[in-house]
Scaffold this motif. Structure first.
Motif, mmCIF file in Angstrom:
data_model
loop_
_atom_site.group_PDB
_atom_site.id
_atom_site.type_symbol
_atom_site.label_atom_id
_atom_site.label_comp_id
_atom_site.label_asym_id
_atom_site.label_seq_id
_atom_site.Cartn_x
_atom_site.Cartn_y
_atom_site.Cartn_z
ATOM 1 N N ALA A 50 0.995 -1.265 0.010
ATOM 2 C CA ALA A 50 0.026 0.015 0.159
ATOM 3 C C ALA A 50 1.004 1.241 -0.016
ATOM 4 O O ALA A 50 0.574 2.239 -0.572
ATOM 5 C CB ALA A 50 -0.730 0.025 1.264
ATOM 6 N N GLN A 51 1.825 1.262 0.879
ATOM 7 C CA GLN A 51 2.978 2.285 0.816
ATOM 8 C C GLN A 51 3.613 2.367 -0.649
ATOM 9 O O GLN A 51 3.657 3.732 -1.228
ATOM 10 C CB GLN A 51 3.853 2.009 1.689
ATOM 11 C CG GLN A 51 4.929 3.303 1.761
ATOM 12 C CD GLN A 51 6.445 2.750 2.720
ATOM 13 O OE1 GLN A 51 6.204 1.796 3.592
ATOM 14 N NE2 GLN A 51 7.418 3.451 2.570
ATOM 15 N N ALA A 52 3.885 1.218 -1.320
ATOM 16 C CA ALA A 52 4.461 1.620 -2.561
ATOM 17 C C ALA A 52 3.737 2.100 -3.732
ATOM 18 O O ALA A 52 3.733 2.871 -4.750
ATOM 19 C CB ALA A 52 5.231 0.232 -2.869
ATOM 20 N N GLU B 175 1.536 6.405 -7.068
ATOM 21 C CA GLU B 175 0.371 7.319 -7.620
ATOM 22 C C GLU B 175 0.943 8.674 -7.526
ATOM 23 O O GLU B 175 0.760 9.522 -8.398
ATOM 24 C CB GLU B 175 -0.839 7.064 -6.614
ATOM 25 C CG GLU B 175 -1.749 5.941 -7.043
ATOM 26 C CD GLU B 175 -3.077 6.172 -6.397
ATOM 27 O OE1 GLU B 175 -3.449 7.310 -6.281
ATOM 28 O OE2 GLU B 175 -3.553 5.019 -6.001
ATOM 29 N N ASP B 176 1.746 8.898 -6.535
ATOM 30 C CA ASP B 176 2.302 10.462 -6.325
ATOM 31 C C ASP B 176 3.136 10.725 -7.610
ATOM 32 O O ASP B 176 3.399 11.937 -7.783
ATOM 33 C CB ASP B 176 3.009 10.639 -5.016
ATOM 34 C CG ASP B 176 1.949 10.690 -3.898
ATOM 35 O OD1 ASP B 176 0.758 10.649 -4.054
ATOM 36 O OD2 ASP B 176 2.623 10.353 -2.550
ATOM 37 N N PRO C 191 -4.672 4.965 -10.943
ATOM 38 C CA PRO C 191 -5.026 4.616 -9.317
ATOM 39 C C PRO C 191 -5.906 3.442 -9.348
ATOM 40 O O PRO C 191 -6.671 3.286 -10.408
ATOM 41 C CB PRO C 191 -5.530 5.897 -8.902
ATOM 42 C CG PRO C 191 -6.283 6.546 -10.214
ATOM 43 C CD PRO C 191 -5.341 6.288 -11.228
ATOM 44 N N CYS C 192 -5.709 2.893 -8.529
ATOM 45 C CA CYS C 192 -6.708 1.517 -8.206
ATOM 46 C C CYS C 192 -7.257 1.238 -6.736
ATOM 47 O O CYS C 192 -6.078 1.502 -5.677
ATOM 48 C CB CYS C 192 -5.814 0.190 -8.619
ATOM 49 S SG CYS C 192 -6.927 -1.327 -8.756
#
Length: 203
Positions: free
Chosen positions: A87-89, A94-95, A147-148
């Motif tokens: 989730a962090q990756a 996304e950023d 994004p997903c």
């Protein structure tokens, strides 16, 4: 499609605890290091063609150093578990505006460039691509557009859980079976296959 690949890897000292009855802690670390380098050796050369970048997310300094040495970029793992790390990756990519994310574990040493190409070919036609393990239960690779909203659910019976979560979110999920990517080394049988492969490739 240009996709970013992510390899998550916990600290080497904690890796492959399920093989504790077969290997010493030092042997387990050497095994994970060997498989990780094989995965890196497959993915990094694909940058600029199939892949935009290869990332390794880990908090282990040795893993980070190996990743950098072999041409991958590093994300320092601030999570407590695999799904949190992914989730962090995901948020990091996304950023950065990455269009797609490919999750490849460090313990799939038979991974090939053809596996990556097949996943990305399917991803061009759908929302999520899932590669189950050889038993059809776990998830050995996952690809998605960004994004997903699909949560990361790696763990026991994760293949079915990822499919159910995708369906609940209205996401199309395609399954890709692969005899190479389907092998993750986590028991005596798979360890034997990997060791046999290593011996056959030694001059």
């Amino acid at each position: 499609m240009i996709c970013h690949a992510v390899i998550p890897l916990k600290p080497l000292a904690r890796a492959k605890s399920r093989l504790a009855d077969l290997l010493t802690p030092e042997e387990r670390q050497a095994l994970v290091r060997s498989m990780f380098l094989r995965v890196l050796g497959t993915l990094v050369p694909l940058r600029g063609s199939l892949l935009a970048e290869v990332w390794v997310i880990s908090r282990d300094p040795e893993v980070q150093n190996l990743a950098t040495l072999h041409g991958a970029r590093v994300i320092y793992d601030q999570a407590e578990d695999l799904n949190g790390a992914l989730a962090q990756a995901h948020a990091t990519l996304e950023d950065l505006g990455a269009p797609a994310m490919l999750v490849i574990p460090a313990d799939v040493p038979l991974l090939s460039a053809a596996d990556v190409a097949a996943m990305l070919d399917l991803l061009a036609q759908t929302d999520v691509v899932l590669v189950p393990d050889r038993h059809g239960q776990g998830t050995n690779a996952l690809a998605m557009h960004l994004p997903c909203r699909l949560p990361f659910l790696f763990g026991s019976e994760s293949a079915a859980q990822h499919q159910a979560a995708a369906a609940a979110l209205g996401l199309r999920c395609q399954i890709l079976t692969s005899p190479t990517l389907g092998l993750d080394v986590d028991d005596a049988a798979s360890l034997g296959v990997y060791r046999g492969m290593e011996q056959s490739s030694t001059p």
